[in-house]
Motif scaffolding. Structure first.
Motif, mmCIF file in Angstrom:
data_model
loop_
_atom_site.group_PDB
_atom_site.id
_atom_site.type_symbol
_atom_site.label_atom_id
_atom_site.label_comp_id
_atom_site.label_asym_id
_atom_site.label_seq_id
_atom_site.Cartn_x
_atom_site.Cartn_y
_atom_site.Cartn_z
ATOM 1 N N UNK A 1 0.829 -1.210 0.000
ATOM 2 C CA UNK A 1 0.000 0.000 0.000
ATOM 3 C C UNK A 1 0.862 1.258 0.000
ATOM 4 N N UNK A 2 0.324 2.312 -0.624
ATOM 5 C CA UNK A 2 0.992 3.605 -0.660
ATOM 6 C C UNK A 2 -0.023 4.689 -0.342
ATOM 7 N N UNK A 3 0.419 5.686 0.436
ATOM 8 C CA UNK A 3 -0.491 6.708 0.943
ATOM 9 C C UNK A 3 0.019 8.097 0.581
ATOM 10 N N UNK A 4 -0.894 8.970 0.159
ATOM 11 C CA UNK A 4 -0.479 10.336 -0.100
ATOM 12 C C UNK A 4 -1.566 11.157 -0.760
ATOM 13 N N UNK A 5 -1.256 12.426 -0.952
ATOM 14 C CA UNK A 5 -2.142 13.343 -1.662
ATOM 15 C C UNK A 5 -1.258 14.245 -2.519
ATOM 16 N N UNK A 6 -0.829 13.741 -3.680
ATOM 17 C CA UNK A 6 0.179 14.459 -4.472
ATOM 18 C C UNK A 6 -0.382 15.561 -5.366
ATOM 19 N N UNK A 7 -1.484 16.178 -4.961
ATOM 20 C CA UNK A 7 -2.148 17.142 -5.841
ATOM 21 C C UNK A 7 -1.311 18.376 -6.103
ATOM 22 N N UNK A 8 -0.367 18.722 -5.211
ATOM 23 C CA UNK A 8 0.483 19.889 -5.458
ATOM 24 C C UNK A 8 1.412 19.661 -6.643
ATOM 25 N N UNK A 9 1.688 18.392 -6.971
ATOM 26 C CA UNK A 9 2.544 18.081 -8.111
ATOM 27 C C UNK A 9 1.742 17.716 -9.355
ATOM 28 N N UNK A 10 0.499 17.263 -9.171
ATOM 29 C CA UNK A 10 -0.255 16.716 -10.305
ATOM 30 C C UNK A 10 -1.365 17.627 -10.803
ATOM 31 N N UNK A 11 -2.346 17.910 -9.960
ATOM 32 C CA UNK A 11 -3.555 18.596 -10.422
ATOM 33 C C UNK A 11 -3.553 20.079 -10.085
ATOM 34 N N UNK A 12 -3.018 20.426 -8.920
ATOM 35 C CA UNK A 12 -2.996 21.830 -8.539
ATOM 36 C C UNK A 12 -4.303 22.320 -7.946
ATOM 37 N N UNK A 13 -5.058 21.418 -7.286
ATOM 38 C CA UNK A 13 -6.250 21.897 -6.562
ATOM 39 C C UNK A 13 -5.925 21.937 -5.074
ATOM 40 N N UNK A 14 -6.848 21.661 -4.174
ATOM 41 C CA UNK A 14 -6.561 21.769 -2.747
ATOM 42 C C UNK A 14 -7.402 20.785 -1.951
ATOM 43 N N UNK A 15 -7.249 20.820 -0.634
ATOM 44 C CA UNK A 15 -7.999 19.960 0.270
ATOM 45 C C UNK A 15 -8.853 20.821 1.194
ATOM 46 N N UNK A 16 -9.882 20.216 1.754
ATOM 47 C CA UNK A 16 -10.747 20.929 2.687
ATOM 48 C C UNK A 16 -10.054 21.072 4.040
ATOM 49 N N UNK A 17 -10.489 22.037 4.862
ATOM 50 C CA UNK A 17 -9.925 22.147 6.216
ATOM 51 C C UNK A 17 -10.071 20.862 7.017
ATOM 52 N N UNK A 18 -11.214 20.190 6.881
ATOM 53 C CA UNK A 18 -11.426 18.943 7.612
ATOM 54 C C UNK A 18 -10.419 17.877 7.182
ATOM 55 N N UNK B 1 4.619 10.023 -1.747
ATOM 56 C CA UNK B 1 3.794 8.933 -1.255
ATOM 57 C C UNK B 1 4.525 8.203 -0.132
ATOM 58 N N UNK B 2 3.784 7.852 0.919
ATOM 59 C CA UNK B 2 4.353 7.158 2.060
ATOM 60 C C UNK B 2 4.114 5.655 1.918
ATOM 61 N N UNK B 3 5.091 4.877 2.343
ATOM 62 C CA UNK B 3 4.956 3.418 2.316
ATOM 63 C C UNK B 3 4.047 2.957 3.452
ATOM 64 N N UNK B 4 3.669 1.685 3.391
ATOM 65 C CA UNK B 4 2.835 1.111 4.450
ATOM 66 C C UNK B 4 3.534 1.183 5.799
ATOM 67 N N UNK B 5 4.829 0.885 5.829
ATOM 68 C CA UNK B 5 5.565 0.908 7.091
ATOM 69 C C UNK B 5 5.683 2.328 7.632
ATOM 70 N N UNK B 6 5.875 3.296 6.759
ATOM 71 C CA UNK B 6 5.925 4.691 7.203
ATOM 72 C C UNK B 6 4.575 5.120 7.782
ATOM 73 N N UNK B 7 3.506 4.713 7.123
ATOM 74 C CA UNK B 7 2.170 5.052 7.621
ATOM 75 C C UNK B 7 1.898 4.384 8.959
ATOM 76 N N UNK B 8 2.424 3.182 9.142
ATOM 77 C CA UNK B 8 2.267 2.480 10.417
ATOM 78 C C UNK B 8 3.032 3.211 11.523
ATOM 79 N N UNK B 9 4.273 3.587 11.233
ATOM 80 C CA UNK B 9 5.084 4.289 12.232
ATOM 81 C C UNK B 9 4.475 5.635 12.598
ATOM 82 N N UNK B 10 3.862 6.286 11.629
ATOM 83 C CA UNK B 10 3.252 7.594 11.884
ATOM 84 C C UNK B 10 1.972 7.478 12.697
#
Length: 257
Positions: A127-144, A167-176
């Protein structure tokens, strides 16, 4: 409609499965609408004790289907789009039963928001986790969404994720602390079954009280002004460039305009 949302209820557990295999389970606007309906159905069914979110065919969710974002050309349309996303997310947050996300493969964009809004996250090592929109689409996220990512990943890790588009790895997401457990597919299903058995053995009203009180803790976020930020981002040339570049499979050229 490309993509579908599966729904099943078994032994008090509702399972929602995202499927759009050609696009790594990217979520279309129609799929978001169906999710909002299903979250409402779960909320109205007193026999449901837990909700499981998962993806089909080796991915959890690859974010929002970019084809719809191409139709957003003004700030007002961007505000309306974000309002729709907020309704879907609020329908999930509004549930009184525990929510478990089972992640395999990509969990990005809208997918990572659903995982962040869940109570328990199980994932496979790939598994890989992230929100790479600053590099790809250029939109944003909600405050929530930003607040939940900061809470579940930690402020520093969330900042790295959003500001570098890594993108974060599964182990990085676990440690976080974002992920509850990492296991291979078979062991993951056993872990899920054990968690669901434990949930069924608990007092439903007590579990509902935890969800309700957490919602009250988060309620202050609803007062944050956001539409001016959404309008500026979605009306920008960079957003239009990001969408076109993504669909053309080329690197975007962002100019801060």
């Amino acid at each position: 409609m490309s993509g579908s949302v599966g729904f099943a209820v078994d032994d008090g557990v509702a399972t929602i499965t995202l499927s759009n295999p050609v696009r790594r389970n990217a979520i279309t606007i129609e799929m978001y609408g169906r999710l909002e309906e299903l979250f409402g159905s779960v909320a109205q069914d007193p026999g449901i004790r837990a909700l499981v979110l998962r993806g089909a065919d080796g991915a959890f969710a690859g974010g929002t289907d970019i084809g719809h974002l191409r139709t957003i050309t003004t700030g007002e349309e961007g505000v309306a789009y974000e309002a729709h996303m907020r309704r879907v997310q609020s329908a999930l947050v509004g549930l009184d039963v525990p929510v478990v996300s089972v992640v395999d493969g990509a969990c990005v964009g809208g997918g990572i928001v659903f995982a962040a809004l869940s109570d328990i996250v199980l994932c496979t090592p790939s598994s890989r986790f992230g929100s790479p929109i600053a590099r790809t689409i250029g939109n944003t996220l909600s405050p929530t969404s930003i607040a939940r990512l900061s809470e579940t990943f930690g402020r520093r890790a969330a900042a790295e994720m959003l500001f570098t588009a890594r993108l974060f790895s599964a182990e990085e997401a676990l440690r976080a602390g974002f992920v509850t457990d990492v296991a291979g597919p078979a062991a993951l299903e056993e872990r899920l079954a054990g968690i669901l058995d434990a949930i069924r053995a608990c007092a439903p009203l007590t579990l509902a009280s935890f969800r309700r009180l957490w919602r009250r803790v988060d309620a202050a976020l609803g007062d944050i002004e956001r539409d001016d930020v959404f309008a500026g981002v979605y009306a920008s040339r960079d957003f239009a460039e990001g969408v076109e570049a993504f669909l053309a499979k080329r690197a975007p050229v962002f100019r801060g305009e």
